[in-house]
Design an enzyme around this catalytic site. Structure first.
Site, PDB file in Angstrom:
ATOM      1  N   THR A 176      18.310 -12.047   0.741  1.00  0.00           N
ATOM      2  CA  THR A 176      17.165 -12.872   0.355  1.00  0.00           C
ATOM      3  C   THR A 176      16.154 -12.143  -0.512  1.00  0.00           C
ATOM      4  O   THR A 176      15.245 -12.771  -1.045  1.00  0.00           O
ATOM      5  CB  THR A 176      16.451 -13.387   1.617  1.00  0.00           C
ATOM      6  N   GLY A 216      11.012 -14.238   8.211  1.00  0.00           N
ATOM      7  CA  GLY A 216      11.220 -12.840   7.868  1.00  0.00           C
ATOM      8  C   GLY A 216      10.216 -12.270   6.894  1.00  0.00           C
ATOM      9  O   GLY A 216       9.583 -11.240   7.147  1.00  0.00           O
ATOM     10  N   ALA A 217      10.063 -12.918   5.739  1.00  0.00           N
ATOM     11  CA  ALA A 217       9.171 -12.384   4.705  1.00  0.00           C
ATOM     12  C   ALA A 217       7.732 -12.354   5.187  1.00  0.00           C
ATOM     13  O   ALA A 217       7.017 -11.361   4.997  1.00  0.00           O
ATOM     14  CB  ALA A 217       9.292 -13.225   3.436  1.00  0.00           C
ATOM     15  N   ARG A 225       1.678 -18.647  -0.732  1.00  0.00           N
ATOM     16  CA  ARG A 225       1.805 -17.689  -1.832  1.00  0.00           C
ATOM     17  C   ARG A 225       3.283 -17.351  -2.054  1.00  0.00           C
ATOM     18  O   ARG A 225       3.989 -16.972  -1.119  1.00  0.00           O
ATOM     19  CB  ARG A 225       1.030 -16.411  -1.505  1.00  0.00           C
ATOM     20  N   LYS A 254      11.376 -15.132  -8.638  1.00  0.00           N
ATOM     21  CA  LYS A 254      12.825 -15.194  -8.860  1.00  0.00           C
ATOM     22  C   LYS A 254      13.580 -15.376  -7.551  1.00  0.00           C
ATOM     23  O   LYS A 254      14.451 -16.250  -7.435  1.00  0.00           O
ATOM     24  CB  LYS A 254      13.300 -13.933  -9.580  1.00  0.00           C
ATOM     25  N   LYS A 299       4.286 -18.842   3.133  1.00  0.00           N
ATOM     26  CA  LYS A 299       5.037 -19.624   4.110  1.00  0.00           C
ATOM     27  C   LYS A 299       6.532 -19.401   3.899  1.00  0.00           C
ATOM     28  O   LYS A 299       6.961 -18.931   2.852  1.00  0.00           O
ATOM     29  CB  LYS A 299       4.711 -21.117   3.978  1.00  0.00           C
ATOM     30  N   GLU A 333      14.829 -21.719   4.555  1.00  0.00           N
ATOM     31  CA  GLU A 333      15.492 -22.905   5.090  1.00  0.00           C
ATOM     32  C   GLU A 333      14.905 -24.209   4.569  1.00  0.00           C
ATOM     33  O   GLU A 333      15.504 -25.267   4.757  1.00  0.00           O
ATOM     34  CB  GLU A 333      15.422 -22.869   6.618  1.00  0.00           C
TER      35      GLU A 333
END
Length: 741
Positions: free
Chosen positions: A472, A513-514, A616, A621, A689, A693
Site C-alpha cells: 500500500t 494502518g496509515a 488529508r 499516487k 482517514k 477499503e
C-alpha cells in the site's frame, strides 16, 4: 497522545505543498521490481532450511480411521512426518489461530491432517502425495440457505449484531412506497499474489518466524498462545508482503507447522501454501443472504429502513459478516432495524476480506436504493440527497466530516450523469448501454500504535515500528511524514518495518494502518522537534525545520550539529473518545458505464469513476492506486468472483486462478479516482482517514445498477454472470424481440 480533543494547527498545515500529499514514487519500489526485496519464503537469514508440505483432508466431515505413512517416510529426502498421532503438545486457541493436528476429527475439506518435512520442496511435495488415509465419512452441512433456520445471534465484537430505533414494522406497513428485496453474495477468496508462507527457526526456547502477516503484534500474541510460549519468546518478521486483503490478518497453519516442525528436527523449516491450498487452507469471505426493506413517502423521504443479513463460518468460530453495520449511519430514517445471523457450516473458516461487512452489505443496500428510486421516479442521486442525515441516525452524534453529497454531485458532473437514459433506452450496435452509481462509506478507525525515531549523527533519520507494508505504500508515507516534520528530504529517511523487536504497531488492516502508524510517527517527530529546539536555544513553538536545519529568530543550525551521538524518541497514539463523540467515516461515490451484449449477455465495463474524501491525502499516487485497486475489487465482486461449492462434498470446485475469475487488464478500461479536499481534525493528528477499503465499498453496486439501466432487468444474485443476464432478458417482455432487432 490520545484523540480526546480535536487536533489544532500542526506543522503539516503550514506546508500545503510539502512532502506530505505529494505523489512520490515508493521508496522500496526499485527493491521490489528488481527482486531484491525479500518476501517471507525468500528470506535467507535462517540458514539451511528444510521444506514442509501440508497434507489436506479429502473429506469435509468425519474422522480419520487410519493413516499410513510407510511410503511417505521411505521417500527420498524425507526428514519427518507429523500427524495427530505424533504432533507436539500445543497451547490454546487465540482468536482465529488454533493448534493443528488436534485429533482424528475432520471439520472441513482441506483441513490439514499431516505435515511432511524433506530436504527439498519437490521431495516434500512428492512424499505428501504418498500419505494414505482411511476415512470414516459423515454428512456435512454446506448450504447457507438450508442452515438459516438454525442460525444464531452472533457474539458482539465491536458493535452489537442487532440494532433498532423507533417502530420499523409499523412505519414500513404505513409507508406510501415499499420495497422488500433479497440479495445474495457468494463465497469469495482473497487471491493475493503472495501465498501464505513462513520460515521458522529456534534459538533455545525462542522462535523467530519470517512470515507473511499483516498484523505482527497481534500474530505474535496468538502464536505465543498456540505454541505455549511467553509472548517475548516469539518474534515475527514480515518486511515485505505480497498482498493480504485480510487473509493475513492472523497467522495461518503454515506458521504453526513451520514452528512445530523446526523444533522437532532442530533446524529451520520453510513452508508455503500452494495456490490450490490457499482456497481450503486459509480464510475466505462468507457468502451472504441479505433482506433489505425500505419504506418512504411519495417524495422519497425514508420513514423505515431494515437490513438483515445471514452469513456462515466453520463450526466453533464466531466470525460473521457485518453487512448491515454501514446501513446504520448511511441515510436518515426515524424507524430502523438491522440484524445479523450466523450459521455454522462444515466449510473452511470465514474471516475478514477487504472491507468486511461494508463490501457485501453495500452490494445489496445500494442496489435497493436504486430500486426504490426507480419506483419513485426519482434520480438515484436525488433520492440519496433527500435522505442525507444531519447527524448519525442511530448513534445520535455529529459526523466528524461528511461530504457524501459533494462526492455524488462532483462525480455526476465529471462523469456526464445527465446523459443517463431510461432503462433499456440506449443502444450502441449490439450493446445495450447503461449508467449506474452508488454511494460509498467505510468506518474510519484509529488503533493504538507506537514508533521510534532516531536522529543519527549525520543528520539522517531512522524510523522503526512493527508496522507492515502489504503493497500500500506504508514505507513511503512514513518517510514523507518524518521528512516533512523534520525538514529532511525523503532520501535521508530510513524506514524499518515489519519486526516485533520494534515498537508495537497496529499493522495493516481495517483501513487504519496509515493513520495509526503515521500518527505515532507524528507524535515522535513532534517530541524530537521540541527537544532539538530546546537544545538549540529556540522557542519550540516558533522553530522551523527545513533543508536539514532548524531556525527560529536567529542563525539556523544543522540537525547533524545537534545530534551528538544520536537522539532517539518514541511516539505513541491512542484512540481517545472522539470516535464515540463523533461518527467517523470516509465517503465516496462510484459511477459506472457498462455495455451488455444483446446476443450473449456479456457485460463489459466501459468506464468507471470514483470520487472520494479521505481527510488529508498522504501520498496522491499511492492513494489513487489504493482507490482504483478497491474499485477493481468491486468489478470482480459484481461480475466474476465466486467460489463454487460442491454441495455433495463440501469442496470448492474452482480452487485455482484459472477458474476463480478475478478482473484482468482486458476487463478494466478507463478508470479513475479523484479526491475532494478534506481535513478531519477529530480523526487523528494527521487529519487523514482510511482509504484502503473505501474503494471497494459500493463499487460493485454501481455496476449492477448500470446493468439494470442498460437492460431493464434487475439481478439480485451476485456475480452478474452472462447466464443470469440471458435468463433475465428471456423473462422480460420483449426480450426475444430485442435480440432480433
Amino acid at each position: 497522545m490520545d484523540m480526546s480533543q480535536p487536533i489544532g494547527s500542526t506543522p503539516l498545515d503550514a506546508k500545503p505543498d510539502g512532502l506530505v500529499g505529494r505523489g512520490i514514487d515508493r521508496i522500496e519500489g526499485r527493491l521490489k521490481v528488481t527482486g531484491a526485496a525479500p518476501y517471507a519464503y525468500e528470506t535467507r537469514e535462517l540458514k539451511n532450511p528444510a521444506y514442509g508440505m501440508i497434507v489436506e483432508a479429502a473429506i469435509a466431515r468425519g474422522r480419520i480411521r487410519a493413516i499410513d505413512l510407510t511410503a511417505a517416510r521411505r521417500a527420498p529426502g524425507v526428514i519427518h512426518v507429523m500427524t495427530h498421532e505424533n504432533a507436539p503438545p500445543q497451547g490454546k486457541k487465540k482468536e482465529q489461530v488454533g493448534p493443528v493436528l488436534k485429533g482424528p476429527e475432520i471439520v472441513h475439506f482441506g483441513q490439514p491432517i499431516a505435515f511432511v518435512v524433506a530436504e527439498t520442496f519437490e521431495q516434500a511435495r512428492a512424499a505428501a502425495a504418498l500419505v494414505r488415509v482411511d476415512y470414516e465419512r459423515a454428512e456435512g452441512r454446506f448450504d447457507l440457505r438450508a442452515a438459516m433456520p438454525a442460525a444464531i445471534v452472533p457474539k458482539q465484537v465491536a458493535s452489537p449484531p442487532d440494532s433498532s430505533l423507533g417502530d420499523f414494522e409499523g412505519a414500513f406497513a404505513a409507508a406510501a412506497v415499499k420495497l422488500d428485496v433479497e440479495y445474495t453474495t457468494p463465497v469469495q477468496t482473497h487471491a493475493m499474489m503472495e501465498p501464505h508462507a513462513t520460515i521458522a527457526g529456534w534459538d533455545g526456547d525462542r522462535v523467530t518466524l519470517y512470515t507473511a502477516n499483516q498484523m505482527l503484534n497481534r500474530g505474535q500474541v496468538s502464536l505465543a498462545s498456540v505454541l505455549d510460549l511467553p509472548v517475548e519468546n516469539v518474534r515475527l518478521v514480515s518486511r515485505y508482503i505480497g498482498g493480504g486483503f485480510g487473509a493475513k490478518l492472523q497467522p495461518q497453519a503454515d506458521a504453526v507447522f513451520a514452528a512445530l516442525a523446526s523444533r522437532v528436527i532442530g533446524r529451520p523449516v520453510k513452508v508455503a501454501l500452494t495456490r490450490q491450498q490457499e482456497f481450503h487452507g486459509s480464510t475466505r469471505r462468507s457468502d451472504t443472504i441479505q433482506r433489505v426493506r425500505l419504506g418512504s413517502d411519495a417524495e422519497g423521504r425514508l420513514s423505515a429502513i431494515a437490513h438483515e443479513s445471514w452469513s456462515d463460518t466453520t463450526s466453533g468460530d464466531d466470525f460473521y459478516e457485518t453487512s448491515a453495520n454501514v446501513t446504520r449511519s448511511l441515510y436518515a430514517a426515524p424507524n430502523r432495524l438491522t440484524r445479523h445471523r450466523l450459521a455454522h457450516l462444515d466449510l473452511p473458516l470465514s474471516s475478514a476480506m477487504r472491507a468486511p461487512g461494508e463490501a457485501v452489505g453495500q452490494l445489496a443496500f445500494e442496489c435497493a436504493m436504486d430500486e426504490l428510486a426507480e419506483r419513485l421516479g426519482l434520480d438515484p442521486i436525488e433520492l440519496r440527497v433527500r435522505n442525507e442525515p444531519s447527524e448519525d441516525p442511530e448513534k445520535k452524534v455529529p459526523f466528524s466530516t461528511r461530504q457524501l453529497v459533494p462526492c455524488m454531485r462532483e462525480g455526476a458532473r465529471l462523469f456526464g450523469w445527465e446523459k443517463r437514459g431510461a432503462p433499456g433506452s440506449i443502444r450502441d450496435g449490439q450493446w445495450l448501454v447503461g449508467l449506474g452509481m452508488s454511494a460509498a462509506a467505510r468506518l474510519n478507525p484509529l488503533q493504538p500504535s507506537s514508533a521510534s525515531l532516531r536522529l543519527e549523527r549525520d543528520g539522517s533519520l531512522t524510523v522503526r515500528m512493527a508496522m507492515t507494508d502489504i503493497g500500500t505504500g506504508t514505507y513511503t508515507i512514513l518517510a514523507q511524514i518524518a521528512g516533512e516534520m523534520m525538514g529532511v528530504p525523503v532520501d535521508r529517511v530510513r524506514v524499518e518495518l515489519g519486526d516485533t523487536l520494534f515498537p508495537k504497531a497496529a499493522g495493516s488492516g481495517g483501513s487504519w494502518g496509515a493513520a495509526s502508524a503515521g500518527s505515532a510517527l507524528y507524535v515522535a517527530c513532534d517530541d524530537l522537534r521540541r527537544r532539538l529546539a530546546e537544545k538549540a536555544g529556540l522557542d519550540p513553538a516558533a522553530a522551523a525545520f527545513a533543508d536539514g536545519r532548524i531556525s527560529g529568530g536567529g542563525p539556523s543550525v544543522a540537525l547533524a550539529d545537534l545530534a551528538g551521538e544520536g537522539i532517539e524518541v518514541t511516539g505513541e497514539i491512542k484512540p481517545g473518545d472522539l470516535n464515540k463523540r463523533f461518527s467517523q467515516y470516509s465517503y465516496g461515490a462510484h459511477f459506472a458505464e457498462v455495455g451488455v451484449d444483446i446476443d450473449t449477455g456479456e457485460v463489459r465495463l466501459r468506464r468507471m469513476l470514483g470520487v472520494f474524501t479521505g481527510g488529508r491525502i498522504l501520498n496522491a499516487k499511492t492513494a489513487r492506486s489504493q482507490a482504483i485497486g478497491g474499485m477493481i475489487f468491486g468489478v470482480g465482486a459484481a461480475l466474476t468472483e465466486e467460489v463454487a461449492i460442491d454441495g455433495r462434498f463440501g469442496t470448492f470446485v474452482n480452487h485455482d486462478l484459472a477458474e476463480y475469475h478475478v478482473p484482468v487488464h482486458a476487463d478494466i478500461p478507463a478508470i479513475d479516482a479523484v479526491f475532494l479536499p478534506e481535513l478531519d481534525d477529530k480523526a487523528n493528528p494527521l487529519k487523514s482517514k482510511g482509504l484502503g477499503e473505501l474503494g471497494i465499498c459500493g463499487a460493485g453496486a454501481s455496476i449492477a445498477n448500470a446493468v439494470h439501466n442498460a437492460t431493464g432487468i434487475r439481478i439480485r444474485d451476485y456475480p452478474l454472470t452472462l447466464d443470469k443476464v440471458l435468463r433475465g432478458l428471456e423473462e422480460r417482455d420483449g426480450g426475444a424481440q430485442l435480440r432480433r432487432t
